[in-house]
Write a protein that holds these residues in place. Structure first.
Motif, PDB file in Angstrom:
ATOM      1  N   PRO A  90      59.793  56.628 110.953  1.00 21.71           N
ATOM      2  CA  PRO A  90      59.535  57.265 112.252  1.00 21.71           C
ATOM      3  C   PRO A  90      58.355  58.235 112.299  1.00 21.71           C
ATOM      4  O   PRO A  90      57.837  58.516 113.377  1.00 21.71           O
ATOM      5  CB  PRO A  90      60.837  58.004 112.552  1.00 21.71           C
ATOM      6  N   ALA A  91      57.913  58.734 111.150  1.00 23.97           N
ATOM      7  CA  ALA A  91      56.864  59.767 111.181  1.00 23.97           C
ATOM      8  C   ALA A  91      55.856  59.561 110.060  1.00 23.97           C
ATOM      9  O   ALA A  91      56.160  58.998 109.011  1.00 23.97           O
ATOM     10  CB  ALA A  91      57.489  61.153 111.054  1.00 23.97           C
ATOM     11  N   ALA A  92      54.656  60.036 110.328  1.00 26.70           N
ATOM     12  CA  ALA A  92      53.638  60.187 109.286  1.00 26.70           C
ATOM     13  C   ALA A  92      53.587  61.681 108.987  1.00 26.70           C
ATOM     14  O   ALA A  92      53.699  62.509 109.901  1.00 26.70           O
ATOM     15  CB  ALA A  92      52.286  59.691 109.779  1.00 26.70           C
ATOM     16  N   LYS A  93      53.435  62.027 107.715  1.00 23.19           N
ATOM     17  CA  LYS A  93      53.456  63.438 107.326  1.00 23.19           C
ATOM     18  C   LYS A  93      52.284  63.743 106.408  1.00 23.19           C
ATOM     19  O   LYS A  93      51.890  62.906 105.603  1.00 23.19           O
ATOM     20  CB  LYS A  93      54.760  63.770 106.605  1.00 23.19           C
ATOM     21  N   PHE A  94      51.778  64.936 106.558  1.00 24.30           N
ATOM     22  CA  PHE A  94      50.722  65.409 105.660  1.00 24.30           C
ATOM     23  C   PHE A  94      51.026  66.851 105.302  1.00 24.30           C
ATOM     24  O   PHE A  94      51.393  67.651 106.154  1.00 24.30           O
ATOM     25  CB  PHE A  94      49.342  65.341 106.331  1.00 24.30           C
ATOM     26  N   LYS A  95      50.861  67.175 104.028  1.00 25.07           N
ATOM     27  CA  LYS A  95      50.961  68.559 103.575  1.00 25.07           C
ATOM     28  C   LYS A  95      49.833  68.775 102.580  1.00 25.07           C
ATOM     29  O   LYS A  95      49.680  68.004 101.628  1.00 25.07           O
ATOM     30  CB  LYS A  95      52.301  68.842 102.907  1.00 25.07           C
ATOM     31  N   GLY A  96      49.024  69.821 102.840  1.00 26.33           N
ATOM     32  CA  GLY A  96      47.892  70.062 101.970  1.00 26.33           C
ATOM     33  C   GLY A  96      47.574  71.534 101.806  1.00 26.33           C
ATOM     34  O   GLY A  96      48.055  72.381 102.562  1.00 26.33           O
ATOM     35  N   MET A 119      49.550  62.456 101.916  1.00 19.84           N
ATOM     36  CA  MET A 119      49.827  61.771 103.169  1.00 19.84           C
ATOM     37  C   MET A 119      50.963  60.799 102.919  1.00 19.84           C
ATOM     38  O   MET A 119      50.908  60.001 101.972  1.00 19.84           O
ATOM     39  CB  MET A 119      48.579  61.005 103.641  1.00 19.84           C
ATOM     40  N   GLU A 120      51.989  60.904 103.757  1.00 19.73           N
ATOM     41  CA  GLU A 120      53.087  59.947 103.696  1.00 19.73           C
ATOM     42  C   GLU A 120      53.065  59.157 104.994  1.00 19.73           C
ATOM     43  O   GLU A 120      53.176  59.727 106.086  1.00 19.73           O
ATOM     44  CB  GLU A 120      54.428  60.659 103.532  1.00 19.73           C
ATOM     45  N   PHE A 121      52.891  57.858 104.861  1.00 20.36           N
ATOM     46  CA  PHE A 121      52.753  56.994 106.030  1.00 20.36           C
ATOM     47  C   PHE A 121      53.307  55.618 105.683  1.00 20.36           C
ATOM     48  O   PHE A 121      52.979  55.066 104.623  1.00 20.36           O
ATOM     49  CB  PHE A 121      51.275  56.926 106.424  1.00 20.36           C
ATOM     50  N   HIS A 122      54.154  55.082 106.516  1.00 26.78           N
ATOM     51  CA  HIS A 122      54.717  53.741 106.348  1.00 26.78           C
ATOM     52  C   HIS A 122      55.444  53.621 105.004  1.00 26.78           C
ATOM     53  O   HIS A 122      55.395  52.590 104.335  1.00 26.78           O
ATOM     54  CB  HIS A 122      53.603  52.687 106.492  1.00 26.78           C
ATOM     55  N   GLY A 123      56.099  54.710 104.595  1.00 23.33           N
ATOM     56  CA  GLY A 123      56.876  54.706 103.363  1.00 23.33           C
ATOM     57  C   GLY A 123      56.061  54.861 102.089  1.00 23.33           C
ATOM     58  O   GLY A 123      56.599  54.787 100.992  1.00 23.33           O
ATOM     59  N   VAL A 124      54.759  55.083 102.223  1.00 18.94           N
ATOM     60  CA  VAL A 124      53.878  55.231 101.068  1.00 18.94           C
ATOM     61  C   VAL A 124      53.329  56.647 101.045  1.00 18.94           C
ATOM     62  O   VAL A 124      52.837  57.137 102.065  1.00 18.94           O
ATOM     63  CB  VAL A 124      52.702  54.217 101.132  1.00 18.94           C
ATOM     64  N   GLU A 156      50.290  49.758 102.863  1.00 18.57           N
ATOM     65  CA  GLU A 156      51.102  48.542 102.947  1.00 18.57           C
ATOM     66  C   GLU A 156      51.355  48.088 104.384  1.00 18.57           C
ATOM     67  O   GLU A 156      52.443  47.605 104.721  1.00 18.57           O
ATOM     68  CB  GLU A 156      52.410  48.720 102.167  1.00 18.57           C
ATOM     69  N   ILE A 157      50.354  48.253 105.224  1.00 20.20           N
ATOM     70  CA  ILE A 157      50.442  47.766 106.601  1.00 20.20           C
ATOM     71  C   ILE A 157      49.713  46.438 106.649  1.00 20.20           C
ATOM     72  O   ILE A 157      48.514  46.356 106.387  1.00 20.20           O
ATOM     73  CB  ILE A 157      49.844  48.775 107.603  1.00 20.20           C
ATOM     74  N   GLU A 158      50.469  45.401 106.961  1.00 22.24           N
ATOM     75  CA  GLU A 158      49.921  44.048 106.985  1.00 22.24           C
ATOM     76  C   GLU A 158      49.444  43.699 108.388  1.00 22.24           C
ATOM     77  O   GLU A 158      50.164  43.910 109.367  1.00 22.24           O
ATOM     78  CB  GLU A 158      50.980  43.051 106.523  1.00 22.24           C
TER      79      GLU A 158
END
Length: 183
Positions: A90-96, A119-124, A156-158
């Motif tokens: 449900p979300a994309a996350k970034f922490k830096g 960066m966490e996006f699409h489970g990666v 991993e977005i196809e």
């Protein structure tokens, strides 16, 4: 549901950092652009939650993917169902963390600030480095802006071969947030 995820994100960071100055916004803006010779696809999200831990020079974003708005409803549907699978992710996350020696408590404009983060996006989850502009205003508010690229394959977005010419493999992401002073 999306408000619950946003609230939980802010609450979690707030509890972990209660002794330091933190600035919060729920109206950050994220735009992405896929630019190809055949078609440009742009989406905007103005409901991005973010927290800025001034003393630790740490910034975090939580972007609900279903909050992106497209020019065409069908693009929005395909984005959520066929590409980012927003029901599962449900979300994309970034922490830096800001790497430069800057004073976030004194009014100034800082261009080309380096931020190392995850960066966490699409489970990666991937380590990335982004550049940003940060403006510390006289009233203690902070303005943040960044532009960077994300490669779809790395997350991993196809993209089906039928539409590969219409969707760029590298998506340009723009982020902007204004944090009001909590003084």
């Amino acid at each position: 549901m999306k408000h619950l995820v946003t609230f939980a994100f802010i609450l979690l960071i707030s509890v972990a950092t209660s002794a330091q100055e933190k600035l919060i916004t729920k109206t950050g803006k994220v735009t992405f652009l896929s630019k190809t010779p055949i078609e440009d696809i742009e989406a905007k999200n103005s409901q991005t939650a973010s927290i800025f831990l001034v003393d630790k020079k740490t910034i975090a974003f939580n972007v609900l993917l279903r909050s992106f708005r497209f020019e065409k409803a069908l693009m929005e549907e395909h984005f959520n169902e066929k590409y980012v699978h927003s029901d599962k992710y449900p979300a994309a996350k970034f922490k830096g963390v800001i790497q430069d020696d800057i004073d976030l408590k004194k009014p100034n404009t800082y261009n080309d600030v380096t931020i190392d983060g995850e960066m966490e996006f699409h489970g990666v989850a991937k380590q990335i480095k982004v550049n940003a502009s940060i403006i510390v205003n006289g009233d203690g508010s902070i303005e943040f802006a960044s532009m960077f690229s994300l490669n779809l394959e790395e997350y991993e977005i196809e993209v089906p071969s039928l539409v590969k010419d219409k969707i760029s493999p590298d998506i340009q992401v723009s982020v902007a947030a204004k944090y009001a002073s909590n003084k």
